[in-house]
Design a protein around this motif. Structure first.
Motif, short mmCIF file in Angstrom:
data_model
loop_
_atom_site.label_atom_id
_atom_site.label_comp_id
_atom_site.label_asym_id
_atom_site.label_seq_id
_atom_site.Cartn_x
_atom_site.Cartn_y
_atom_site.Cartn_z
N SER A 138 6.65 -14.01 -14.29
CA SER A 138 7.41 -15.26 -14.15
C SER A 138 7.67 -15.56 -12.68
CB SER A 138 8.74 -15.14 -14.91
OG SER A 138 9.50 -16.31 -14.75
N VAL A 139 7.41 -16.79 -12.30
CA VAL A 139 7.58 -17.22 -10.91
C VAL A 139 8.69 -18.25 -10.83
CG1 VAL A 139 6.46 -18.27 -8.91
CG2 VAL A 139 5.13 -16.81 -10.45
N ASP A 140 9.46 -18.17 -9.77
CA ASP A 140 10.52 -19.15 -9.56
C ASP A 140 10.47 -19.59 -8.10
OD1 ASP A 140 14.13 -19.30 -10.10
OD2 ASP A 140 12.57 -20.83 -10.21
N TYR A 141 10.77 -20.85 -7.85
CA TYR A 141 10.71 -21.42 -6.50
C TYR A 141 12.03 -22.05 -6.14
CZ TYR A 141 5.68 -21.20 -7.52
OH TYR A 141 4.43 -20.79 -7.86
N VAL A 142 12.36 -21.99 -4.87
CA VAL A 142 13.53 -22.73 -4.43
C VAL A 142 13.15 -24.20 -4.34
CG1 VAL A 142 14.54 -20.79 -3.19
CG2 VAL A 142 12.98 -22.34 -2.01
N ASP A 143 14.16 -25.05 -4.41
CA ASP A 143 13.90 -26.49 -4.55
C ASP A 143 13.04 -27.06 -3.42
OD1 ASP A 143 17.11 -27.39 -6.07
OD2 ASP A 143 15.24 -26.60 -6.91
N SER B 193 0.84 -1.19 0.00
CA SER B 193 0.00 0.00 0.00
C SER B 193 0.87 1.24 0.00
CB SER B 193 -0.92 0.00 1.22
OG SER B 193 -0.17 0.05 2.42
N GLY B 194 0.26 2.35 -0.36
CA GLY B 194 0.98 3.61 -0.45
C GLY B 194 0.90 4.15 -1.85
N HIS B 195 1.63 5.22 -2.10
CA HIS B 195 1.61 5.84 -3.42
C HIS B 195 2.62 5.15 -4.32
CE1 HIS B 195 -1.09 8.89 -1.93
NE2 HIS B 195 -0.29 9.09 -0.91
N ILE B 196 2.20 4.00 -4.85
CA ILE B 196 3.07 3.16 -5.64
C ILE B 196 2.77 3.36 -7.12
CG2 ILE B 196 3.73 0.78 -6.16
CD1 ILE B 196 2.78 0.11 -3.27
N SER B 197 3.80 3.63 -7.90
CA SER B 197 3.57 3.78 -9.33
C SER B 197 3.86 2.51 -10.09
CB SER B 197 4.40 4.92 -9.89
OG SER B 197 5.78 4.69 -9.65
N SER B 198 4.80 1.71 -9.59
CA SER B 198 5.14 0.48 -10.29
C SER B 198 5.86 -0.48 -9.36
CB SER B 198 6.04 0.81 -11.49
OG SER B 198 6.29 -0.34 -12.26
N VAL B 199 5.63 -1.77 -9.60
CA VAL B 199 6.31 -2.83 -8.84
C VAL B 199 7.09 -3.68 -9.84
CG1 VAL B 199 6.04 -4.83 -7.33
CG2 VAL B 199 4.49 -2.87 -7.11
N SER B 200 8.38 -3.85 -9.59
CA SER B 200 9.18 -4.61 -10.54
C SER B 200 9.40 -6.05 -10.09
CB SER B 200 10.55 -3.95 -10.75
OG SER B 200 11.35 -4.07 -9.59
N TYR B 201 9.27 -6.29 -8.81
CA TYR B 201 9.68 -7.60 -8.30
C TYR B 201 9.05 -7.80 -6.94
CZ TYR B 201 13.17 -11.08 -6.66
OH TYR B 201 13.82 -12.19 -6.18
N MET B 202 8.54 -9.01 -6.71
CA MET B 202 8.05 -9.37 -5.38
C MET B 202 8.55 -10.76 -5.05
SD MET B 202 4.17 -7.82 -5.24
CE MET B 202 4.16 -7.62 -3.44
N ALA B 203 8.61 -11.04 -3.78
CA ALA B 203 9.14 -12.34 -3.36
C ALA B 203 8.64 -12.68 -1.97
CB ALA B 203 10.66 -12.32 -3.38
N TRP B 204 8.80 -13.94 -1.62
CA TRP B 204 8.57 -14.42 -0.27
C TRP B 204 9.87 -14.95 0.28
CZ3 TRP B 204 4.29 -13.64 2.52
CH2 TRP B 204 3.09 -13.34 1.85
#
Length: 122
Positions: A56-61, A25-36
């Protein structure tokens, strides 16, 4: 001010499922990357899964085949569906994002949420 807020943690038995969500949340104009990420006491925070701007999603083994990432770009949210949970999945799970704020065009910053506890135990 940008915030990442996770929800959905809790206690679950081995073999069970949980779904975590994260909203930016907030005044966000763009998101380039998210992760857990996740972290257990005495250990470094470790990457679990990533989602880039192309979707595109990638997972650790150690979570492949069990965890699934989904997102809603319009709402700047990311979720983590966790199935077949194991006791070793017990950790605090953190949402992470690299984003551009409207107040600072062209400047990309990274943020972590406050974390949500996941406990897998019988």
């Amino acid at each position: 001010q940008v915030r990442l807020v996770e929800s959905g943690g809790g206690l679950v038995q081995p073999g069970g499922s949980l779904r975590l969500s994260c909203a930016a949340s907030g005044h966000i104009s763009s998101v380039s990357y998210m992760a857990w990420y996740r972290q257990t006491p005495g250990k470094q925070r470790e990457l679990v899964a990533t989602l880039d701007s192309s979707g595109s999603v990638d997972y650790v083994d150690f979570v492949k085949g069990r965890f699934t990432v989904s997102s809603d770009n319009a709402k700047n949210t990311i979720s983590l569906q966790m199935n077949s949970l194991k006791p070793e999945d017990t950790a605090v799970y953190y949402c992470y994002a690299v984003l551009e704020e409207m107040t600072h065009p062209g400047r990309w910053k990274d943020y972590f949420g406050q974390g949500t506890q996941v406990t897998v135990s019988s």
